[in-house]
Enzyme design. Structure first.
Site, PDB file in Angstrom:
ATOM      1  N   LYS A 179       0.834  -1.206   0.000  1.00 30.12           N
ATOM      2  CA  LYS A 179       0.000   0.000   0.000  1.00 30.12           C
ATOM      3  C   LYS A 179       0.871   1.258   0.000  1.00 30.12           C
ATOM      4  O   LYS A 179       0.549   2.248  -0.654  1.00 30.12           O
ATOM      5  CB  LYS A 179      -0.940  -0.003   1.199  1.00 30.12           C
ATOM      6  CG  LYS A 179      -2.011  -1.075   1.106  1.00 30.12           C
ATOM      7  CD  LYS A 179      -2.816  -1.151   2.392  1.00 30.12           C
ATOM      8  CE  LYS A 179      -3.841  -2.269   2.318  1.00 30.12           C
ATOM      9  NZ  LYS A 179      -4.587  -2.426   3.566  1.00 30.12           N
ATOM     10  N   HIS A 206      -0.116  -6.354  18.101  1.00 27.21           N
ATOM     11  CA  HIS A 206      -1.174  -7.357  18.234  1.00 27.21           C
ATOM     12  C   HIS A 206      -2.086  -7.015  19.408  1.00 27.21           C
ATOM     13  O   HIS A 206      -1.631  -6.502  20.421  1.00 27.21           O
ATOM     14  CB  HIS A 206      -0.584  -8.743  18.531  1.00 27.21           C
ATOM     15  CG  HIS A 206       0.410  -9.217  17.537  1.00 27.21           C
ATOM     16  ND1 HIS A 206       1.744  -8.934  17.639  1.00 27.21           N
ATOM     17  CD2 HIS A 206       0.265  -9.946  16.419  1.00 27.21           C
ATOM     18  CE1 HIS A 206       2.382  -9.484  16.626  1.00 27.21           C
ATOM     19  NE2 HIS A 206       1.510 -10.106  15.865  1.00 27.21           N
TER      20      HIS A 206
END
Length: 119
Positions: free
Chosen positions: A63, A105
């Protein structure tokens, strides 16, 4: 000068379900070194986090350069760690750039952010 910024968010349960079925996703996304490191991990949850983190980092890089996965293969990108344990990324064809990577995470998600800087 900043050349690109990318971010990717991924649900851990998607990766977990994929790993329960087969190792196909891991073999498609990870380099041989990354796959070896993942297989050395003892706990399945840690393997899920490992694969998800690298998948998200590689998607975020794609991206950041504006092409998405396709022109650039997952195998052209490798995430490792520096001497302090911080993630770092090397990408074939982008050796003249500095790549900053951050992976985080939670219980259910992994997020990765990439900043690409021209040297």
């Amino acid at each position: 000068m900043i050349k690109g910024i990318g971010i990717d968010l991924l649900e851990l349960d998607r990766i977990e379900k994929s790993l329960e079925k087969s190792n196909r996703l891991a073999k498609r996304v990870l380099t041989n070194r990354e796959l070896k490191k993942m297989n050395e991990l003892e706990h399945n949850h840690r393997k899920v986090e490992f694969l998800a983190g690298r998948f998200a980092a590689k998607e975020a890089f794609a991206k950041a350069i504006g092409t998405g996965i396709g022109k650039l293969s997952f195998k052209h990108m490798e995430v490792s760690h520096d001497q302090n344990g911080a993630p770092m990324m090397k990408v074939k064809g982008y050796e003249t750039n500095t790549i900053f990577v951050s992976i985080s995470h939670s219980k259910n998600y992994v997020v990765a952010q990439i900043v690409i800087e021209e040297k």
